[in-house]
Design a protein around this motif. Structure first.
Motif, mmCIF file in Angstrom:
data_model
loop_
_atom_site.group_PDB
_atom_site.id
_atom_site.type_symbol
_atom_site.label_atom_id
_atom_site.label_comp_id
_atom_site.label_asym_id
_atom_site.label_seq_id
_atom_site.Cartn_x
_atom_site.Cartn_y
_atom_site.Cartn_z
ATOM 1 N N GLY A 205 0.788 -1.227 0.000
ATOM 2 C CA GLY A 205 0.000 0.000 0.000
ATOM 3 C C GLY A 205 0.812 1.264 0.000
ATOM 4 N N GLY A 206 2.114 1.155 0.263
ATOM 5 C CA GLY A 206 2.932 2.367 0.310
ATOM 6 C C GLY A 206 2.548 3.287 1.449
ATOM 7 N N PHE A 207 2.034 2.728 2.550
ATOM 8 C CA PHE A 207 1.573 3.549 3.658
ATOM 9 C C PHE A 207 2.743 4.187 4.405
ATOM 10 C CE2 PHE A 207 -1.952 0.649 3.065
ATOM 11 C CZ PHE A 207 -3.064 1.437 3.294
ATOM 12 N N HIS A 333 9.483 3.391 6.569
ATOM 13 C CA HIS A 333 9.431 4.237 5.378
ATOM 14 C C HIS A 333 10.176 3.622 4.203
ATOM 15 C CE1 HIS A 333 7.829 8.118 4.214
ATOM 16 N NE2 HIS A 333 8.889 8.298 3.431
ATOM 17 N N ALA A 334 11.082 2.673 4.484
ATOM 18 C CA ALA A 334 11.799 2.025 3.387
ATOM 19 C C ALA A 334 10.839 1.244 2.489
ATOM 20 C CB ALA A 334 12.881 1.109 3.944
ATOM 21 N N PHE A 335 9.759 0.707 3.060
ATOM 22 C CA PHE A 335 8.758 0.017 2.249
ATOM 23 C C PHE A 335 8.072 0.993 1.292
ATOM 24 C CE2 PHE A 335 9.163 -2.755 5.949
ATOM 25 C CZ PHE A 335 9.235 -4.010 5.362
ATOM 26 N N ARG A 336 7.876 2.214 1.750
ATOM 27 C CA ARG A 336 7.261 3.232 0.888
ATOM 28 C C ARG A 336 8.197 3.565 -0.278
ATOM 29 N NH1 ARG A 336 3.152 6.905 0.753
ATOM 30 N NH2 ARG A 336 3.599 9.084 0.251
ATOM 31 N N HIS A 337 9.496 3.620 -0.012
ATOM 32 C CA HIS A 337 10.462 3.845 -1.090
ATOM 33 C C HIS A 337 10.406 2.710 -2.109
ATOM 34 C CE1 HIS A 337 12.009 7.335 0.801
ATOM 35 N NE2 HIS A 337 12.691 6.728 1.743
ATOM 36 N N ALA A 357 -0.858 6.716 -6.596
ATOM 37 C CA ALA A 357 -0.809 5.400 -5.955
ATOM 38 C C ALA A 357 -0.299 5.498 -4.531
ATOM 39 C CB ALA A 357 0.080 4.458 -6.768
ATOM 40 N N GLY A 358 0.648 6.398 -4.284
ATOM 41 C CA GLY A 358 1.230 6.514 -2.954
ATOM 42 C C GLY A 358 0.778 7.716 -2.165
#
Length: 392
Positions: A205-207, A333-337, A357-358
């Motif tokens: 989900g880019g949360f 936050h690395a998952f969002r990257h 999307a993000g």
């Protein structure tokens, strides 16, 4: 302002309102509220008041250090202060004002400039230091970006200016990505369905971690054709709330409401099949009975079982899991990257798709962080290898 401050003793005070909202003010050494700062902070939105409060505390300490007050400070003094905060300050000491702290970057300097302008304009409206307040009432010509953002932008002739805002510097930032296979290894290593949900939702989900921990069950529309009518496929509404018991906050404050028990508005984020699967696994195996706060992520053990899971808990879980798996320090936050990079790759570099999307504020931000060439991209590596081979 009552009396002189004692550097380091002036502090930010959190105030919990009757409805659960948290606001912020500034308190003097004797426990008295700093009236000028409090009057200004009361005009700010939730979230913004907290950031501005800490920025103003630092500024008030600097005024005391310089022998100045909000009534006597000048624009030139404020420009010196902004210079002392920045990384490129070429003053006599060659270091930022906050000893032992990192100098402010571009974004922090811009936020500080906005906070100081608002504070001294508020002072001017109360008849204090009106000469300085007039210095902030400047105009500038609108840019192309201003015209694109504004309704009927072609009619714009002037825009408010801030003499403290630093010159805009465009700097390409490289995102900090996770080691290959981090997501799968974390999912396999975590025994709790809640932890697997957190990893899956952060990755698919880019949360932001505050968005994830701020979700309520009513925000989740994980079936086809939900009554909100804003998305036909499974999705999530990310809503800014000031009274979450775990103090999680959503960064983007888009309007939302509940009509006939259905959430509408906010930021709509689509949900992957894996997200839906981990949700039902978590709800049917671990979610405690009798929970009244209605939040998605809860603590599973101890005396606080059933209470909302805070962002610190998610960070701790990922950090400890990363250490045990020898992945290094894993940050949410690395998952969002990773999410943004993957979406850009899949869309052929379309920054507008990645922005929506993000949930980024602008496509420009996406381009500055993710839109440039990745030095690990296979095509990039092949080109360099060819050049090096020919040179050899």
């Amino acid at each position: 302002m009552a009396g002189r401050l004692v550097i380091g003793d002036v502090r930010v005070q959190e105030v919990v309102r009757g409805d659960g909202r948290r606001t912020y003010t500034i308190v003097l050494p004797g426990g008295e509220v700093h009236r000028a700062a409090d009057g200004f902070l009361r005009t700010r939105e939730g979230g913004t008041d907290r950031a501005y409060a800490y920025l103003l505390v630092d500024h008030l300490r600097w005024l005391e250090f310089e022998g100045l007050t909000p009534e006597t400070v000048t624009l030139r003094d404020l420009q010196r202060y902004m210079g002392a905060l920045g990384a490129e300050y070429a003053g006599p000491f060659g270091r930022p004002w906050r000893t032992g702290k990192r100098p402010y970057g571009q974004s922090s300097l811009e936020t500080t400039a906005a906070a100081l302008k608002g504070f001294y304009l508020c002072q001017g409206m109360r008849g204090v230091n009106q000469e300085l307040a007039e210095e902030f009432k400047r105009d500038r010509l609108p840019t192309k970006a201003d015209r694109r953002r504004a309704f009927l932008g072609h009619t714009l002739t002037t825009m408010p200016a801030n003499p403290l805002t630093p010159a805009k510097t465009v700097r390409l930032r490289h995102p900090k990505l996770l080691p290959e296979g981090t997501r799968q290894r974390l999912i396999e290593a975590r025994s709790a369905a809640r932890d697997r949900l957190a990893v899956t939702w952060l990755a698919d989900g880019g949360f932001r971690v505050g968005e994830l921990c701020g979700l309520h069950l009513v925000d989740l529309h994980l079936r086809e054709d939900v009554a909100c009518g804003e998305c036909r496929t499974p999705h999530v509404h990310i809503c800014h709330r000031e009274n979450n018991p775990n103090r999680a906050r959503v960064k983007t404050k888009r309007p939302w409401n509940i009509q006939d028990g259905v959430v509408r508005g906010g930021t709509v984020r689509r949900a992957s099949p894996a997200m839906v699967h981990t949700y039902f696994e978590y709800m049917t195996t671990e979610y405690p009975r009798g929970v009244e706060h209605g939040m998605l992520l809860v603590q599973l053990h101890g005396s606080h079982r059933g209470q909302p899971w805070a962002t610190a808990g998610v960070r701790k879980m990922l950090r400890l899991a990363g250490i045990s798996l020898e992945l290094g320090r894993v940050r949410p936050h690395a998952f969002r990257h990773e999410f943004a990079t993957d979406v850009l790759d899949a869309s052929g570099g379309n920054s507008l798709i990645a922005r929506d999307a993000g949930g980024w504020a602008s496509a420009t931000m996406v381009e500055q962080i993710y839109g440039h060439v990745d030095i690990h991209d296979p095509a990039f590596v092949t080109a360099l290898t060819t050049v090096w081979g020919e040179q050899a």
